[in-house]
Design an enzyme around this catalytic site. Structure first.
Site, mmCIF file in Angstrom:
data_model
loop_
_atom_site.group_PDB
_atom_site.id
_atom_site.type_symbol
_atom_site.label_atom_id
_atom_site.label_comp_id
_atom_site.label_asym_id
_atom_site.label_seq_id
_atom_site.Cartn_x
_atom_site.Cartn_y
_atom_site.Cartn_z
ATOM 1 N N CYS A 221 34.116 3.335 -24.561
ATOM 2 C CA CYS A 221 33.327 3.260 -23.519
ATOM 3 C C CYS A 221 34.076 3.899 -22.214
ATOM 4 O O CYS A 221 33.584 3.695 -21.127
ATOM 5 C CB CYS A 221 32.933 1.811 -23.056
ATOM 6 S SG CYS A 221 34.254 0.943 -22.933
ATOM 7 N N HIS B 239 0.762 -1.119 -0.030
ATOM 8 C CA HIS B 239 0.008 -0.063 0.073
ATOM 9 C C HIS B 239 0.917 1.286 0.122
ATOM 10 O O HIS B 239 0.574 2.195 -0.598
ATOM 11 C CB HIS B 239 -1.074 -0.049 1.211
ATOM 12 C CG HIS B 239 -1.751 1.227 1.474
ATOM 13 N ND1 HIS B 239 -1.258 2.326 1.947
ATOM 14 C CD2 HIS B 239 -2.770 1.576 0.807
ATOM 15 C CE1 HIS B 239 -2.223 3.129 1.921
ATOM 16 N NE2 HIS B 239 -3.041 3.016 1.100
#
Length: 812
Positions: free
Chosen positions: A768, A437
Site C-alpha cells: 500500500c 435550490h
C-alpha cells in the site's frame, strides 16, 4: 370520453401522468401501491391538465399567451420578466368557467368531509412533462401552503396554473426544447402535514454528489420544508447504508434470511445550522419565518429511529418505481413529520434526473496545477473546477446585470434565479446545503457550486477573478484564475489483471466517487484524516474533559455541539469516517489502518500539547503499535476499538479489515491483538474479522513467520520500509534523497522475502506504499514476485493497471 376535470389523489396512478402530471400521479401511485406496505402519503385531489386546457382554451387565454410570447429572447432578462408578468396577471384575473369551478367546489367539499371543515391544504402545480427522466422541473412552479376554504383554494389553484409562465419556467422550456403548449399543468390539492410544529425535509435514494447507489441521503430541518428547498437553512444531514438496512426490512423475506442480526447503518450524521424555520401564520400571508431556539439548534431535528423509517421508505419507493420502469430508478423525495400525531409522511416523490443519467464508466478528474490563496469554503457540490469573474448579486431584481461566464456569488438562490444560473460558470452561496435550490440546479448544469460558506458575499467583490474548486471533500473558493487540468477516464476499455488492484483512500468524502474506478477494494484506508478533519481534538483531551482549563473546554464545546458525551463524539465521528469508505467499496475488502500519527502530529490537535512529548525524530518515535498498549494512550486506543466495533457490528460493514501499523516486535503485536479481542473485536466469535499488520520495519521481514502467527496477513508500507532499510529520512534531507529509493536491491530483497513467506503460509500479502504509483518498474517487480494486491493512489490507478497487465502478459 374526455378526461374528468378533477380526481381524488387515491384514484390516479403513474398511468395518469399525461393528465395528473408526474408529481400528482406519483402521489396517487404511492397511496394505492405502497400505503398497504406502511408508507404514509396524505390524500387530497387533483385538478387535471384537461381542466387547465379547458380553462385556457374556453376563455381565449391560449391566443393571448401565444401573442405575448412572440419575439421572446430568454437571455434578455428585462423582456422575459415583462412578458411573464403580463401573462400571469391575465391568467389570475380570468374567471374559471362555471362547470369547472363547480367540479372543484364539489370535490373540495367531499375532501373536507374526510379531513374536517376548514382543513389546511398545500396547493402545488404539477406539469405534464415534469419529473420525467431527462426533464427536471423541480421548483420550476409554485407551491402555496396552509390554504383553507374553497375561495382560497380557487385563488391558489389559478396562481399555480399561472406559474406555468413564471420567468424561470418559460426559460427552462425554451432551453430544453419543450413547446409551451405541449406542456400543460395540473394542480395537486394535498392535505397539509403540520410540519410547522415538527420537522420536514428532502431525501434521495442515492448520493447526490457522486451517484453512488447504495445510500439514502436525508436532509432535515424544523418547520415547513420550503426552507431547505429554497436553501434558506443548512439542514441536518444523514446517510443510511442500503445493503445492510435492507436485511432488516420486513417486506424483503428472502433478504431477512441472509442475516438475522439487526443492523442500524446510520453511517454519517451532521448537525446543520437550523437558525430559522417556516411556520403557519394568521392573516394575509399563510406562512412566516421565525428564529429557531438555541436549544433546538443544538439538537437534531429528527431521531435516529425516524431516520431509519424514512430510509426504509426510500428503499421501498425506489424498488417500486424501478419495477414500474424496468430499470434502476433512484428517487428524489420530500417528507414531513406531523407535530400533532408525531407521524412521518411522504409528500412528494419523483425520479432523480441528474446522477442516474450519468455514465459512471467515464470519469472526469479535475486537478489544480498551482496553489492559491483561499477566500472561503463550504459544502462541495459537483466535481469540477472553474474560474472567472465574480458577480455578487443579493437581490433577484439585479439579475439582469449578470453576464455569461461569470461566477455567481449570492446569499441564496431560488427558482427566480434560474435564467442566470444556466449561463454561470460557477455558483457560491452563503446559505444552503447539498439539497438546496442552488445545489440541485448546479448539479444538473454540471457546474461547480459551493454552498453554505456563510460569508462569501461579504468577502468577494464583483469583478474579482476567482477559482471555484469542488473536486475535493470541501468546496473551496480561491483568489485569482488558477490553472487546472481535466482528464477523462473510460474504465470500460481497461484490461483485466490477475493481480488485485486496490485503492488508497485518505478522505472519506471522496470515497463514493472513487468507488467507480476499477478496483478490488481498499488496500489502505487512513484514519489520520478523519481524526484531524472530522474530530480535530486529541482523544485524551476528550477523555479528561472535566479536568481541563475552562478556555480549552470552551473550544472543545464549540466542536462537539450536540454531544453530551465528549468521548462519544470521538467514537461516532471516527466510525462515520471509516464507514463511508467501507460502505463505498462494500462488499469488497477495506483495510483500515489504525491511527498512525506521530507525536508532532498529535500535538497539533486541540489539547494535544498536554499529552504529547517533544521528540527529536518522531518518525521512529512513539507511534503505531507502541501507543496502543501504553498506559498514557491505551484509553484513547479503546475509543478506536469502539468506533471499529460500531462500523462492523452496528453498521454491518463486515468487509472492514483492521491493520496495525509500525509494530516493532511480535510481542507488541500480541499485546495489541489481546487488547482488541478483550474489548469486543474477537476473531474467535466473529469468523469474518481479520487483523493485518503493516510490513514497514526490517524486523517485520526478518521475523515474518512470528508476526504471521499473530496476524492474518501483511501489507507492505514501502515508504517506511525504504527509510529504515536505507537509513534515509523520508521527510527530510534533500542532500541524501538522491542516493537510493524503493528500487534499491536491498529494499527489493526485503520485499521479495516477505512475499515468499506470506505465500508459503497462505496469508494475505499486498502493498500500500507509494512506490508502485511512482515507479513503473517497481510495479513490474511486484507482479513478478507474486504479490496478491497492489494498492494505489486514485490518480495512478489507470496507468498502473495498464502496466500490470503488460507485465502479466510478458511473464505468463
Amino acid at each position: 370520453m374526455s378526461y374528468p376535470f378533477v380526481k381524488k389523489l387515491s384514484e390516479v396512478t403513474m398511468r395518469d401522468v399525461p393528465e395528473a402530471g408526474g408529481k400528482n400521479a406519483s402521489l396517487g401511485e404511492m397511496i394505492s401501491a405502497l400505503g398497504k406496505e406502511g408508507v404514509r402519503v396524505p390524500g387530497g385531489f387533483v385538478i387535471t391538465a384537461a381542466a387547465y386546457r379547458y380553462f385556457v382554451e374556453s376563455t381565449g387565454l391560449d391566443k393571448f399567451i401565444k401573442e405575448s410570447l412572440e419575439g421572446l429572447d430568454t437571455n434578455n432578462m428585462r423582456q422575459l420578466s415583462e412578458k411573464g408578468k403580463k401573462i400571469r396577471e391575465k391568467i389570475t384575473s380570468t374567471k374559471f368557467p362555471d362547470d369547472l369551478e363547480e367540479a372543484i367546489r364539489k370535490i373540495h367539499e367531499e375532501t373536507e368531509k374526510i379531513y374536517g371543515k376548514g382543513a389546511d391544504f398545500a396547493v402545488r402545480s404539477s406539469a405534464t412533462a415534469e419529473d420525467l427522466p431527462g426533464a427536471s422541473f423541480a421548483g420550476e412552479h409554485e407551491t402555496y401552503l396552509n390554504i383553507r376554504g374553497i375561495e382560497d383554494i380557487l385563488v391558489a389553484s389559478k396562481k399555480a396554473m399561472a406559474s406555468l409562465f413564471n420567468d424561470r419556467a418559460i426559460s427552462y422550456r425554451v432551453d430544453k426544447g419543450f413547446d409551451h403548449f405541449k406542456v400543460a399543468l395540473s394542480v395537486g390539492v394535498q392535505k397539509m402535514i403540520r410540519s410547522d410544529l415538527a420537522s420536514s425535509g428532502i431525501m434521495f435514494s442515492l448520493d447526490t454528489e457522486s451517484g453512488f447507489p447504495n445510500v439514502v441521503l436525508i436532509n432535515s430541518t424544523y418547520g415547513l420544508g420550503e426552507m431547505i428547498v429554497q436553501g434558506e437553512v443548512t439542514p441536518d444531514e444523514f446517510l443510511v447504508f442500503k445493503p445492510t438496512l435492507e436485511k432488516n426490512i420486513e417486506s424483503h423475506p428472502v433478504k431477512k434470511l441472509i442475516n438475522h442480526k439487526k443492523y442500524l447503518p446510520l453511517i454519517s450524521k451532521k448537525l446543520g445550522v437550523k437558525n430559522r424555520k417556516m411556520v403557519y401564520a394568521e392573516g394575509e400571508h399563510p406562512t412566516k419565518i421565525v428564529e429557531t431556539s438555541d436549544l433546538d439548534m443544538e439538537k437534531y431535528s429528527i431521531t435516529d429511529e425516524e431516520v431509519f423509517e424514512l430510509a426504509r421508505w426510500a428503499v421501498q419507493i425506489e424498488d417500486h418505481y424501478s419495477k414500474i420502469n424496468g430499470k434502476w430508478t433512484p428517487m428524489d423525495m420530500e417528507w414531513a413529520k406531523d407535530g400533532r400525531d408525531g407521524k412521518l409522511y411522504i409528500v412528494q416523490a419523483r425520479p432523480e434526473t441528474v446522477q442516474s443519467e450519468k455514465d459512471n464508466t467515464k470519469i472526469k478528474e479535475y486537478e489544480l496545477l498551482e496553489k492559491g490563496t483561499e477566500i472561503t469554503r463550504g459544502a462541495s457540490v459537483g466535481n469540477a473546477i472553474s474560474s472567472g469573474k465574480a458577480r455578487v448579486i443579493i437581490k433577484a431584481s439585479e439579475i439582469h446585470k449578470f453576464e455569461k461566464g461569470e461566477i455567481l456569488v449570492t446569499e441564496v438562490t431560488d427558482p427566480n434565479w434560474e435564467p442566470i444560473m444556466k449561463i454561470a460558470s460557477g455558483i457560491v452561496t452563503d446559505k444552503g446545503g447539498r439539497t438546496s435550490h442552488a445545489a440541485i440546479v448546479s448539479r444538473e448544469l454540471g457546474i461547480p457550486c459551493v454552498v453554505g460558506t456563510e460569508n462569501a458575499s461579504k468577502l468577494i467583490k464583483t469583478g474579482e477573478e476567482i477559482t471555484v474548486d469542488t473536486a475535493g471533500s470541501d468546496g473551496v473558493v480561491f483568489k485569482g484564475a488558477l490553472k487546472f487540468k481535466i482528464s477523462e477516464i473510460d474504465t470500460k476499455n481497461l484490461p483485466k489483471t490477475r493481480t488485485e488492484v486496490m485503492i488508497n483512500i485518505a478522505t472519506p468524502d471522496t470515497a463514493f466517487e472513487k468507488s467507480f474506478l476499477p478496483n478490488s477494494g481498499v488496500g489502505l484506508a487512513r484514519e489520520e484524516f478523519i481524526i484531524a478533519d472530522y474530530i480535530g481534538i486529541h482523544p485524551n483531551a476528550l477523555i479528561n474533559y472535566e479536568k481541563l482549563e475552562p478556555s480549552l473546554k470552551k473550544k472543545i464545546d464549540a466542536k462537539t455541539t450536540g454531544y453530551k458525551s465528549k468521548t462519544q463524539f470521538y467514537i461516532d465521528n471516527l466510525a462515520y469516517g471509516i464507514a463511508k469508505i467501507s460502505a463505498a467499496f462494500y462488499p469488497r475488502p477495506v483495510i483500515v489502518r489504525l491511527s498512525d500519527f506521530k507525536t508532532n502530529e498529535y500535538r497539533s490537535l486541540l489539547g494535544g500539547d498536554l499529552y504529547e512529548p517533544k521528540e527529536e525524530n518522531p518518525m521512529i518515535g512513539w507511534r503505531g503499535a507502541s501507543r496502543y498498549y501504553s498506559e498514557e494512550f491505551k484509553d484513547a486506543f479503546l475509543l478506536e476499538v469502539e468506533a471499529l466495533k460500531k462500523v462492523r457490528n452496528e453498521f454491518g460493514l463486515t468487509n472492514t479489515i483492521i491493520m496495525v501499523p509500525f509494530c516493532r516486535t511480535p510481542e507488541e503485536g500480541k499485546k495489541v491483538v489481546d487488547i482488541m479481542e478483550a474489548n469486543g473485536l474477537n476473531r474467535g466469535k466473529d469468523k469474518t474479522l481479520k487483523f493485518y499488520v503493516m510490513c514497514e520495519i526490517p524486523s517485520n521481514v526478518l521475523l515474518a513467520d512470528e508476526f504471521l502467527d499473530i496476524f492474518d496477513g501483511m501489507s507492505i508500507g514501502s515508504n517506511d520500509l525504504t527509510q529504515l532499510v536505507l537509513g534515509i529520512d523520508r521527510d527530510g534531507n534533500e542532500r541524501i534523497r538522491s542516493i537510493a529509493n524503493e528500487n534499491s536491491e536491498a529494499v527489493k530483497k526485503m520485499i521479495s522475502s516477505v512475499i515468499k513467506t506470506c505465500r508459503t503460509r497462505n496469508k494475505y500479502i499486498g502493498i500500500c506504499g507509494q512506490a508502485p504509483s511512482d515507479y513503473p518498474e517497481f510495479a513490474a517487480f511486484l507482479v513478478k514476485e507474486g504479490v496478491v494486491s497492489i494498492s494505489l493512489n486514485p490518480d495512478s490507478i489507470v496507468a498502473t493497471i495498464k502496466r500490470i497487465h503488460k507485465e502479466e502478459q510478458a511473464t505468463h
